[in-house]
Design a protein around this motif. Sequence first.
Motif, PDB file in Angstrom:
ATOM      1  N   PRO A 346       0.823  -1.215   0.000  1.00 24.00           N
ATOM      2  CA  PRO A 346       0.000   0.000   0.000  1.00 24.00           C
ATOM      3  C   PRO A 346       0.852   1.258   0.000  1.00 24.00           C
ATOM      4  CG  PRO A 346       0.072  -0.949   2.192  1.00 24.00           C
ATOM      5  CD  PRO A 346       0.798  -1.904   1.291  1.00 24.00           C
ATOM      6  N   ASP A 347       0.184   2.386  -0.118  1.00 26.73           N
ATOM      7  CA  ASP A 347       0.891   3.660  -0.126  1.00 26.73           C
ATOM      8  C   ASP A 347       1.430   3.984   1.265  1.00 26.73           C
ATOM      9  OD1 ASP A 347       0.460   4.512  -2.923  1.00 26.73           O
ATOM     10  OD2 ASP A 347      -1.644   4.368  -2.354  1.00 26.73           O
ATOM     11  N   PRO A 348       2.499   4.804   1.350  1.00 30.57           N
ATOM     12  CA  PRO A 348       3.142   5.084   2.639  1.00 30.57           C
ATOM     13  C   PRO A 348       2.160   5.637   3.670  1.00 30.57           C
ATOM     14  CG  PRO A 348       4.496   5.876   0.820  1.00 30.57           C
ATOM     15  CD  PRO A 348       3.189   5.457   0.216  1.00 30.57           C
ATOM     16  N   GLY A 349       2.414   5.231   4.917  1.00 35.32           N
ATOM     17  CA  GLY A 349       1.584   5.718   6.006  1.00 35.32           C
ATOM     18  C   GLY A 349       0.446   4.804   6.379  1.00 35.32           C
ATOM     19  N   ALA A 350       0.322   3.680   5.674  1.00 35.95           N
ATOM     20  CA  ALA A 350      -0.789   2.768   5.934  1.00 35.95           C
ATOM     21  C   ALA A 350      -0.388   1.711   6.962  1.00 35.95           C
ATOM     22  CB  ALA A 350      -1.213   2.075   4.643  1.00 35.95           C
ATOM     23  N   PRO A 351      -1.343   1.262   7.788  1.00 33.07           N
ATOM     24  CA  PRO A 351      -1.051   0.139   8.683  1.00 33.07           C
ATOM     25  C   PRO A 351      -0.940  -1.152   7.894  1.00 33.07           C
ATOM     26  CG  PRO A 351      -3.376   0.718   8.817  1.00 33.07           C
ATOM     27  CD  PRO A 351      -2.724   1.752   7.932  1.00 33.07           C
ATOM     28  N   ALA A 352      -0.374  -2.193   8.508  1.00 28.82           N
ATOM     29  CA  ALA A 352      -0.164  -3.465   7.822  1.00 28.82           C
ATOM     30  C   ALA A 352      -1.218  -4.500   8.167  1.00 28.82           C
ATOM     31  CB  ALA A 352       1.215  -4.022   8.164  1.00 28.82           C
ATOM     32  N   ALA A 353      -1.841  -4.388   9.336  1.00 26.73           N
ATOM     33  CA  ALA A 353      -2.824  -5.380   9.776  1.00 26.73           C
ATOM     34  C   ALA A 353      -4.172  -5.131   9.109  1.00 26.73           C
ATOM     35  CB  ALA A 353      -2.969  -5.329  11.292  1.00 26.73           C
ATOM     36  N   LEU A 354      -4.829  -6.204   8.689  1.00 23.64           N
ATOM     37  CA  LEU A 354      -6.069  -6.065   7.937  1.00 23.64           C
ATOM     38  C   LEU A 354      -7.154  -5.353   8.740  1.00 23.64           C
ATOM     39  CD1 LEU A 354      -7.257  -6.910   5.132  1.00 23.64           C
ATOM     40  CD2 LEU A 354      -8.382  -8.776   6.351  1.00 23.64           C
ATOM     41  N   GLY A 355      -7.255  -5.647  10.044  1.00 23.43           N
ATOM     42  CA  GLY A 355      -8.273  -5.000  10.853  1.00 23.43           C
ATOM     43  C   GLY A 355      -8.115  -3.489  10.893  1.00 23.43           C
ATOM     44  N   GLU A 356      -6.888  -3.028  11.051  1.00 26.49           N
ATOM     45  CA  GLU A 356      -6.623  -1.588  11.058  1.00 26.49           C
ATOM     46  C   GLU A 356      -6.876  -0.986   9.676  1.00 26.49           C
ATOM     47  OE1 GLU A 356      -2.831  -0.519  12.925  1.00 26.49           O
ATOM     48  OE2 GLU A 356      -2.824  -2.526  13.795  1.00 26.49           O
ATOM     49  N   GLN A 357      -6.518  -1.732   8.638  1.00 27.96           N
ATOM     50  CA  GLN A 357      -6.760  -1.246   7.279  1.00 27.96           C
ATOM     51  C   GLN A 357      -8.253  -1.113   7.002  1.00 27.96           C
ATOM     52  OE1 GLN A 357      -4.691  -4.180   4.953  1.00 27.96           O
ATOM     53  NE2 GLN A 357      -2.698  -3.162   5.146  1.00 27.96           N
ATOM     54  N   TYR A 358      -9.035  -2.055   7.499  1.00 28.99           N
ATOM     55  CA  TYR A 358     -10.477  -1.989   7.291  1.00 28.99           C
ATOM     56  C   TYR A 358     -11.075  -0.782   8.010  1.00 28.99           C
ATOM     57  CZ  TYR A 358     -15.404  -3.381   7.242  1.00 28.99           C
ATOM     58  OH  TYR A 358     -16.759  -3.409   7.054  1.00 28.99           O
ATOM     59  N   ALA A 359     -10.616  -0.533   9.230  1.00 33.31           N
ATOM     60  CA  ALA A 359     -11.102   0.639   9.969  1.00 33.31           C
ATOM     61  C   ALA A 359     -10.773   1.921   9.215  1.00 33.31           C
ATOM     62  CB  ALA A 359     -10.487   0.658  11.371  1.00 33.31           C
ATOM     63  N   GLN A 360      -9.580   1.979   8.641  1.00 37.94           N
ATOM     64  CA  GLN A 360      -9.183   3.157   7.871  1.00 37.94           C
ATOM     65  C   GLN A 360     -10.031   3.298   6.606  1.00 37.94           C
ATOM     66  OE1 GLN A 360      -5.066   3.486   6.114  1.00 37.94           O
ATOM     67  NE2 GLN A 360      -4.824   4.993   7.743  1.00 37.94           N
ATOM     68  N   LEU A 361     -10.372   2.174   5.978  1.00 37.56           N
ATOM     69  CA  LEU A 361     -11.227   2.203   4.793  1.00 37.56           C
ATOM     70  C   LEU A 361     -12.611   2.741   5.143  1.00 37.56           C
ATOM     71  CD1 LEU A 361     -11.736   1.473   1.797  1.00 37.56           C
ATOM     72  CD2 LEU A 361     -12.394  -0.818   2.584  1.00 37.56           C
ATOM     73  N   LEU A 362     -13.163   2.315   6.266  1.00 36.56           N
ATOM     74  CA  LEU A 362     -14.471   2.810   6.681  1.00 36.56           C
ATOM     75  C   LEU A 362     -14.426   4.319   6.939  1.00 36.56           C
ATOM     76  CD1 LEU A 362     -15.730  -0.006   9.105  1.00 36.56           C
ATOM     77  CD2 LEU A 362     -16.212   0.299   6.671  1.00 36.56           C
ATOM     78  N   SER A 363     -13.344   4.781   7.519  1.00 40.34           N
ATOM     79  CA  SER A 363     -13.194   6.231   7.739  1.00 40.34           C
ATOM     80  C   SER A 363     -13.135   6.970   6.411  1.00 40.34           C
ATOM     81  CB  SER A 363     -11.919   6.510   8.553  1.00 40.34           C
ATOM     82  OG  SER A 363     -12.018   5.969   9.859  1.00 40.34           O
ATOM     83  N   PHE A 364     -12.475   6.359   5.436  1.00 42.43           N
ATOM     84  CA  PHE A 364     -12.405   6.961   4.107  1.00 42.43           C
ATOM     85  C   PHE A 364     -13.795   7.047   3.488  1.00 42.43           C
ATOM     86  CE2 PHE A 364     -11.133   6.620  -0.516  1.00 42.43           C
ATOM     87  CZ  PHE A 364     -10.552   7.871  -0.582  1.00 42.43           C
TER      88      PHE A 364
END
Length: 372
Positions: A346-364
């Motif tokens: 992924p692009d810089p600044g993103a977490p690596a764990a899927l759960g954290e990535q999903y939370a970030q996607l929902l915020s987006f």
Amino acid sequence: MPAAAPARTGVWLIGARGSVATTAVAGCAAVAAGLRPATGMVTETDAFTEAALPPLGTLVFGGHDTLDCPLPKRAEALADQGVLPHGLADAVRAELEAADREIRPGGPLPGDTRDEEELIEAFAADIRAFVRANGLARAVVVNVASTEAGPGDGTLPPSSLYAAAALRADCPYVNFTPSTGLHHPALAAEAEAGGLPYAGRDGKTGQTLLRSVLGPMFAQRALTVRAWSGTNLLGGGDGAALADPRAAAAKNAGKERVLADTLGTVPEGGTHIDDVPALGDWKTAWDHIAFDGFLGSRMTLQTTWQGCDSALAAPLVLDLARLLARAHETGLAGPRPELAFYFKDPDPGAPAALGEQYAQLLSFGRLLAGER
């Protein structure tokens, strides 16, 4: 007075006659017509209802490819392999034919005498003509071509030529492959100045998806991973492309990176890819994980992932095209680490764990809906 028809959005696919592209086009038509459920499409879940994403029925497909097999025939072949449901190719033939009419010759092909600038401009002109002819509000360029090894001589590889063309045509860009794309140093300044949103590298569909869940599990439970080895068996175009050790190295880098990022260390073992043409579009991935439990007890976890790569990838491609189109509509620009959920790299600044990535996607999604 009747309501105005919703604006139409283009999806320009690099590798437009490949398995992933064909599955995406056929799948979009089937879901939009209510013939099939939107299984695997996160953007069709309740969390994105208010995000104002372009409806599936408003997506218009086109692209570049160096192959000349028409999409309806490609879809029939995928149905014979069990990738597409029986009868679906006929049910959405009109949509496949419409997309096929919008596919333009890619390159560079052997003997092509055009230089890099001429190729970029030709590709960009194709994309601009597609947007203009179809009256599109915008188009998103998505690279779903087979993994390239890269020229290794300082010249722009094909994926970067297409990425440069996307920038020149004023289109958001998604790199769903491990190929260089926008990551080439020669494109960095142009990407930064372009004012366009772009995302990722290498879609996360199977083995790495599982690793991004299991890695954090071991770390959070304070279990020490001693070794993590993996093997992939796959056929089709990707299998043939990844038989090249340089292409396989690019693919495996993303698979192994997620372990380093989630575990905080690099365990012993590696990941291997074998081309098995008989498997076609299906793949099998094995992982063998050796770890220490309480008082040093030695334990193992073994996983087997069997799936159809195109059916795993296609809904993600549709998600990303819709999300980037909406991001462009709202004026967002630059790399989108919020979409790390979809990528091995992924692009810089993103977490690596899927759960954290999903939370970030929902915020987006909430951001796209206008929430602050």
